[in-house]
Design an enzyme around this catalytic site. Structure first.
Site, short mmCIF file in Angstrom:
data_model
loop_
_atom_site.label_atom_id
_atom_site.label_comp_id
_atom_site.label_asym_id
_atom_site.label_seq_id
_atom_site.Cartn_x
_atom_site.Cartn_y
_atom_site.Cartn_z
N ALA A 238 0.85 -1.19 0.00
CA ALA A 238 0.00 0.00 0.00
C ALA A 238 0.88 1.24 0.00
O ALA A 238 2.09 1.14 0.21
CB ALA A 238 -0.91 0.01 1.22
N ASN B 13 0.07 8.07 -0.03
CA ASN B 13 -0.17 9.37 -0.67
C ASN B 13 -1.06 10.25 0.20
O ASN B 13 -2.07 9.80 0.73
CB ASN B 13 -0.85 9.17 -2.02
N GLU C 268 -0.32 2.94 6.86
CA GLU C 268 -0.44 4.02 5.87
C GLU C 268 -1.05 5.26 6.50
O GLU C 268 -0.65 6.38 6.21
CB GLU C 268 -1.25 3.57 4.65
N1 TRP Z 1 5.72 3.67 1.28
C1 TRP Z 1 5.03 2.43 1.10
C2 TRP Z 1 4.77 1.91 2.50
O1 TRP Z 1 5.61 1.39 3.14
C3 TRP Z 1 5.80 1.41 0.33
C4 TRP Z 1 5.54 1.38 -1.13
C5 TRP Z 1 4.36 1.23 -1.71
C6 TRP Z 1 6.48 1.43 -2.17
N2 TRP Z 1 4.52 1.16 -3.07
C7 TRP Z 1 5.80 1.30 -3.36
C8 TRP Z 1 7.82 1.56 -2.22
C9 TRP Z 1 6.44 1.31 -4.60
C10 TRP Z 1 8.47 1.58 -3.44
C11 TRP Z 1 7.78 1.45 -4.61
O2 TRP Z 1 3.76 2.08 3.05
ZN ZN Z 2 5.48 2.62 4.97
#
Ligand code: TRP
Ligand code: ZN
Length: 875
Positions: free
Chosen positions: A264, A267, A300
């Site tokens: 997930a 954003n 998230e």
């Molecule tokens: N930031 C996301 C999380 O840890 C991780 C993540 C989701 C991600 N999709 C991605 C990282 C695509 C690299 C590429 O919640």
């Molecule tokens: Zn994360």
């Protein structure tokens, strides 16, 4: 063969951005194969130097580039495969660009792509550059306004922040304009457009504001979002109570998509989820699914403060948001589901994934110092070990100072992109402690070994504990320094009663020892009887513990350690040693019987939580055992584990059957911890019984499958039938497919189950399944259900002496790399541990890595992992 070697990015090369962007206006004209993106950036020079403007941009078809309204001629800018460069720009200006992109052709699933007829985005880490030209780095924070226009059939047009206006347009089109008042880096941008059903709810925040909550899902699926909605509301309340953090926008949205590279994405105001981590009802989701949904929804959501409001200066700081947010979601889950059970599950996952990473060529620190592709650094080390480091910090400075430090961090860094140093400085400041040494946990890779030895002096009634630590070299770090380790220690007597003691004149039941040197001695006084030492309670540091405990001590701990983690751990230690002895050709049948008896007593404990007992019943996995056997022999470990399981099934057969009957579901299904715990124990009992494939067990398994009213039991029954094998299994498998063929998330389970089948002929079945009409490697969930389950959860078949399992994985990686490098790279890891296995297997694994690396047109992602996995030891 590649001709040029890609150059790594280094932390030491960090420079502040040459330009900042205050405002961004994006304009999307969505068409599946020809989407137009206009961008208007208010750009301002950051610093004195007359540097050229260099923006990231990949796979973009240029339409126009203008500065302050004047279209630039070809000689005034250069566009290559990675950048737009404008050599001559004023100090402040508006850059207007237009590009065309092809979301329908995007099977890499980063940037803007289509899933199930809908538009969606994934921009972390570097996907935004596939949407428009932009300084695609996390330290450029801007306010986004986004206009989306599409055919009217795309009913919902979503982006971050608040909806400003929306309406119909001539020509069967519609539009919506979104504004996000919070400055953010572009990796947090999101857009979704399509036909979706929505589940709506509201939440009143701590300051009395009402927030609209909306979860968007495939048409008809809204009821299956109810659990995620409930988890979201609990997360929001929990963050207010535990960290004083309130949600900031008037609207919070989550969208579920079927094609997604990860779990997930956080954003701002518009989280996007892999549908497997959002949709659940009792018939189609297992308890494990519910548990993961709860924790990922929380994760998230928690990113809103640790990630979005405060983000990372550069991608080397990834653990600043990920380790911290995992720590926060683990703390939430512990509050929701029980601390001990949660801790055991978290440590199991840490050992299975992170310890394995640390023992191989891909070992890296929680904050690495170089990379080729940042996508490859979304690892267990950054996430899970990153969370352990925060946990230790809290243990070292205490809960109160920890909370104060968090408050200071939020206050000081809100609205900024920052570093791990700046984060740790907040805790040093509020606690008055020097945390310089602690920082080594971020910079040093590898799992330390902690040795605890005891010397009891009966006459003086003193216990001397001798503590030593050491860490083996990892790639690029030949020498290691000692780390400050918080070690929780308690004592029991031979009857399992808590034994009080004194330390520095203070009477205690438990103490926290901080080992901050290579070795230290701790003296406990007033120890009335010969003690059993319960060390590293709660797994208070992410280390491998070696003690001089005898099996009899472990039995004392297993029966009565008030620290449930160590109670469980004692059972695991006993089982691990028994299986390793068998694998080494020295089975100890007397000891095995003794273990079975002790396990039987633990199971009979009426006071114990069923979820905890289910964990006691699960033997260490073959993957975990392989970390303790040098060199690892998967076939021997599989045989040893099967043999111990058979002994337990024989010894505990009646008791397990009683458990199985006694735990039958009586009332309504509830997905909560209590209901899940009972089902977990009942299914664990059945799983163990299936180690003894008699006719009555086959019948029991079949009955369990047929009577199942929820997916947990259906899969539990099917799994037991698989272990027993034969016609009944084949029939149930066919029945399951027929029943669920229109439910992709359930069919993923059908693939995964078969991929886990350890029986002799199972590899042929797995191979055959790649030709099944329902197998689709373009969908990461389906791909991983079959291929990654096979390579990571079926060591007996993956490590076939012929090497067929390895070449199968390599074939799949190369095929997937052709269209989805991010996902292909994440499949490489099982081959990475080649040095740990017997030389014959190691050579076969290495040969596949070499074949992968030599492949024509290989992506940077897979190249980085394959070459690091081969290491310097290559041909
Ligand atoms: N930031 C996301 C999380 O840890 C991780 C993540 C989701 C991600 N999709 C991605 C990282 C695509 C690299 C590429 O919640
Ligand atoms: Zn994360």
């Amino acid at each position: 063969m590649r001709t040029e070697t890609p150059q790594p990015i280094r932390l030491s090369d960090y420079r502040p951005p040459a330009f900042l962007i205050d405002e961004v206006r994006l304009d999307f004209a969505l068409e599946p194969s020809r989407t137009r993106v206009k961008a208007q950036l208010s750009v301002r020079r950051n610093g004195e130097h007359a540097e050229p403007l260099v923006l990231n941009g990949e796979r973009l078809k240029p339409i126009s580039v203008a500065i302050d309204g004047r279209v630039l001629g070809e000689s005034e800018r250069t566009i290559d495969a990675e950048f737009l460069t404008v050599p001559d720009v004023p100090d402040a200006f508006v850059l207007a660009t237009e590009v065309e992109i092809d979301p329908a052709a995007n099977k890499a699933l980063d940037g803007l792509y289509m899933s199930g007829g809908r538009f969606c985005t994934q921009c972390e880490a570097e996907g935004f550059r596939k949407i428009t030209w932009y300084p695609d780095r996390p330290d450029v924070l801007s306010r986004f306004t986004v206009r989306i226009e599409a055919d009217r059939s795309f009913q919902h047009l979503l982006s971050n922040g608040n909806l400003i206006e929306a309406g119909d347009l001539p020509g069967g089109r519609r539009y919506a304009v979104w504004n996000d008042p919070f400055p953010k880096p572009c990796y947090l941008f999101a857009l979704v457009a399509g036909e979706l059903d929505v589940l709506e709810d509201k939440l009143v925040t701590m300051s009395g504001r009402t927030v609209d909550l909306r979860i968007f899902v495939d048409p008809g699926m809204a009821p299956r979002a109810a659990y995620a909605m409930d988890a979201l509301k609990r997360s929001m309340k929990w963050d207010e109570q535990a960290f004083g953090r309130e949600y900031d926008l008037d609207l919070f949205m989550i969208v579920a998509v079927r094609d997604f590279n990860f779990g997930a994405m956080e954003n701002k105001g518009l989280n996007i989820f892999n549908s497997s981590l959002l949709l659940a009802d009792p018939e189609t989701a297992t308890d494990l699914d519910y548990e993961r949904i709860e924790s990922v929804v929380a994760h998230e959501y928690f990113h809103n403060w640790t990630g979005d409001r405060i983000t990372c200066r550069d991608w080397f700081q990834l653990c600043l948001k990920e380790g911290l947010t995992v720590f926060r979601d683990q703390s939430f889950s512990a509050d929701m589901r029980g601390e001990a059970v949660q801790r055991i599950k978290d440590v199991k996952a840490l050992r299975a994934r992170q310890f394995a990473e640390d023992q191989g060529p891909l070992a890296h620190p929680v904050r690495p110092s170089s990379y080729l592709k940042i996508d490859n650094f979304y690892t267990a080390t950054i996430y899970e070990k990153g969370a352990e480091v925060i946990r230790m910090l809290k243990a070292l400075i205490g809960a109160e100072a920890f909370r104060k430090g968090m408050d200071l961090y939020f206050e000081r860094w809100d609205g900024h992109a920052t570093t791990v140093e700046a984060f740790i400085a907040c805790f040093a400041e509020v606690s008055g402690r020097d945390l310089t040494d602690f920082f080594a946990w971020y910079e040093q890779a590898g799992t330390p070994t902690l040795t605890v030895k005891r010397r009891y002096d009966a006459a003086a009634r003193t216990l001397e504990l001798e503590l030593t630590q050491s860490t083996a070299p990892t790639p690029g770090q030949p020498t290691k320094r000692p780390l400050p380790m918080p070690i929780r220690i308690g004592l029991l007597d031979a009857e399992g009663r808590t034994l009080a003691f004194e330390r520095d004149g203070q009477a205690l039941d438990e103490t926290l020892v901080v080992l901050d040197a290579a070795e230290a001695k701790v003296t406990l006084t007033g120890v009335e009887r010969e003690p059993v030492v319960s060390a590293l309670r709660g797994f208070s540091a992410p280390v491998t513990l070696v003690t001089d405990a005898k099996p009899k001590d472990r039995y004392v701990l297993l029966a009565g350690d008030p620290d449930l983690f160590n109670r469980w751990e004692a059972g695991q230690d006993l089982a691990r040693d028994l299986m390793l002895a068998r694998a080494a050709g020295r089975p100890d049948e007397v000891a095995e019987e003794r273990y079975a008896e002790a396990l039987g007593r633990a199971l009979a404990d009426q006071a114990a939580d069923p979820a905890f007992k289910a964990l006691l019943l699960a033997l260490p996995t073959e993957a975990e055992l392989s970390l303790a056997m040098k060199p690892a022999d998967p076939a021997a470990l599989h045989a040893a584990r099967d043999a111990l399981r058979l002994r337990l099934a024989l010894h505990l057969g009646e008791q397990l059957k009683h458990l199985h009957i006694g735990l039958q579901q009586l009332g309504e299904f509830t997905p909560d911890a209590a209901g899940a715990g009972r089902r977990a124990l009942r299914n664990a009992a059945l799983d163990l019984l299936a180690a003894n494939p008699r006719a009555d067990v086959a019948e029991l398994a079949e009955g369990h499958y047929r009577a199942a009213t929820n997916m947990t039991d259906a899969i539990g029954g099917l799994n037991a039938l698989m272990l027993v094998g034969g016609e009944a299994f084949e029939a149930a498998l066919a029945d399951f497919f027929e029943r669920w063929k229109s439910e992709p998330l359930v069919i993923d389970k059908w693939f995964a189950l078969q991929a886990r089948d350890p029986s002799e002929g199972a590899f042929g079945r797995v191979l055959g399944l790649t030709a099944h009409p329902a197998f689709d490697p373009k969908n990461p969930n389906r791909l991983r259900a079959l291929v990654s389950t096979f390579s990571s959860a079926n060591p007996a078949r993956f490590h076939d002496p012929s090497g067929a399992g390895y070449s199968f994985l390599a074939d799949q990686i190369l095929a997937v790399d052709g269209f989805n490098p991010m996902t292909a790279a994440r499949m490489v890891e099982p081959l990475g541990g080649w040095r740990r296995y017997t030389p014959e297997l190691g050579e076969l694994m290495k040969a596949q890595l070499a074949r992968i690396r030599a492949h024509e047109g290989l992506s940077k992602n897979v190249y980085e992992l394959a070459s690091k996995a081969l290491g310097s030891d290559e041909d």
